[in-house]
Write an enzyme that holds these catalytic residues in place. Structure first.
Site, PDB file in Angstrom:
ATOM      1  N   HIS A 233     -10.093  27.334  31.160  1.00 39.35           N
ATOM      2  CA  HIS A 233      -9.046  27.710  30.207  1.00 39.35           C
ATOM      3  C   HIS A 233      -7.810  28.298  30.918  1.00 39.35           C
ATOM      4  O   HIS A 233      -6.705  27.789  30.774  1.00 39.35           O
ATOM      5  CB  HIS A 233      -9.586  28.739  29.211  1.00 39.35           C
ATOM      6  CG  HIS A 233     -10.774  28.270  28.427  1.00 39.35           C
ATOM      7  ND1 HIS A 233     -10.698  27.337  27.411  1.00 39.35           N
ATOM      8  CD2 HIS A 233     -12.082  28.604  28.518  1.00 39.35           C
ATOM      9  CE1 HIS A 233     -11.899  27.125  26.912  1.00 39.35           C
ATOM     10  NE2 HIS A 233     -12.755  27.874  27.558  1.00 39.35           N
TER      11      HIS A 233
HETATM   12  O1  RIB Z   1     -10.564  31.416  25.041  1.00 44.94           O
HETATM   13  C1  RIB Z   1     -10.536  31.441  26.448  1.00 44.94           C
HETATM   14  C2  RIB Z   1      -9.933  32.712  26.940  1.00 44.94           C
HETATM   15  O2  RIB Z   1     -10.800  33.788  26.607  1.00 44.94           O
HETATM   16  C3  RIB Z   1      -9.799  32.777  28.479  1.00 44.94           C
HETATM   17  O3  RIB Z   1      -8.680  33.558  28.808  1.00 44.94           O
HETATM   18  C4  RIB Z   1     -11.057  33.456  28.916  1.00 44.94           C
HETATM   19  O4  RIB Z   1     -10.871  34.200  30.138  1.00 44.94           O
HETATM   20  C5  RIB Z   1     -11.268  34.421  27.792  1.00 44.94           C
HETATM   21  O5  RIB Z   1     -10.467  35.544  28.040  1.00 44.94           O
END
Ligand code: RIB
Ligand code: CA
Length: 304
Positions: A233
């Protein structure tokens, strides 16, 4: 000329990969790192961030940020990242410390002393960014743009509709999306596709010390699996900065729901322009997954 950036983060295992890319992508100049409560407590995200900076012997100042969302209790993602927030690797002891001033003040000071506008990158809940905009509204003129990992035009990953970073602090996110800042939103629409394949993951221990460490962390990361692939992500926010051609963006009006009993934290992305509001964000809706994977392999190979 390298792009000056400030990175606000809640490490977090996918954050660790994004921090590696922020440090070793030749196009970027990481000037300040700040931490926020999110994946785990801010004490743990700060400890994790300091461990990573020590691991890479990085000359980057760190400021600790908000321990709680603006108005809601903290909910974490220890189930995804482990109780420590970075389960799986034993970092060596060190004596690095965060600076005394809180993150939003450190960001303001860095912005006001910068010779040119600075790009803010936020890959955790947006609490620090909202505090910055509330206490120092004048600093918007020193912000080139804000690139976030957060939100989704489609379904969420923390509630049915809400992505984690937005869901943890919807009030902060609403403030940010209403601020007038130029925003690039890398949401789940692209980050769920941004997978590292099992075949590549298996090569990491032999790549370099960074690959070995990330492989150990990734073995405990629960957004996907080592056998089916892992969702990177936060790396998408860094990837957009250095390889924007990998992404398809659309200018949209984005609102953050803060009142809904079941829907708070939802980013309402008005792709078709049905609400008639002016657009306030560039939303990433497409990604060249192979190109992303190629870039990740290139940038992690530059790390020690
Ligand atoms: O939804 C994904 C996000 O949530 C990313 O930033 C992961 O590190 C969590 O913080
Ligand atoms: Ca994160």
């Amino acid at each position: 000329m390298r792009l000056p950036i400030i990175l606000d983060t809640d490490p977090g295992i996918d954050d660790a990969a994004a921090i590696a890319a922020a440090l070793f992508a030749p196009e970027l100049d990481l000037q300040l790192m700040t931490t926020v409560a999110g994946n785990v407590s801010v004490e743990k995200t700060t400890r994790n961030a300091l461990q990573l900076l020590h691991f890479w012997n990085a000359d980057v100042p760190l400021a600790q940020g908000a321990s709680m969302p603006l108005v809601r209790p903290l909910r974490d993602a220890a189930s995804v990242h482990g109780e420590s927030g970075m389960e799986g690797y034993e970092f060596v002891e060190h004596d690095r410390q965060a600076m005394v001033k809180p993150a939003f003040q450190a960001i303001r000071d860095a912005l006001m002393h910068a010779p040119q506008p600075v790009t803010l990158v936020a890959i955790g809940p947006l609490t620090n960014i909202a505090l910055l905009l509330t206490h120092y509204p004048e600093c918007v003129f020193n912000i080139q743009r804000l690139v976030i990992m957060g939100g989704a035009a489609g379904r969420g990953n923390f509630t049915p509709n809400a992505e984690f970073n937005i869901a943890i602090d919807p009030e902060a996110a609403a403030k940010v999306f209403q601020s007038g800042l130029e925003i690039v939103m890398c949401g789940l629409d692209v980050t769920n596709q941004a997978m590292l394949a099992p075949e590549y993951l298996a090569t990491l221990p032999q790549l370099n010390q960074t690959g070995k460490m990330l492989h150990a962390l990734f073995s405990h990361y629960r957004s996907g699996s080592m056998n089916t692939g892992l969702r990177m992500h936060d790396l998408c926010a860094i990837a957009w900065l250095v390889r924007p051609e990998l992404f398809t963006l659309q200018s949209c009006f984005v609102a953050v729901e803060t009142q809904g009993e079941y829907t708070s934290g939802t980013t309402v992305v008005d792709i078709e322009g049905r609400l008639g509001h002016p657009t306030n964000a560039q939303v990433a809706l497409g990604i060249d997954v192979e190109g992303f994977q190629q870039w990740v392999a290139e940038v992690l190979a530059l790390a020690p």
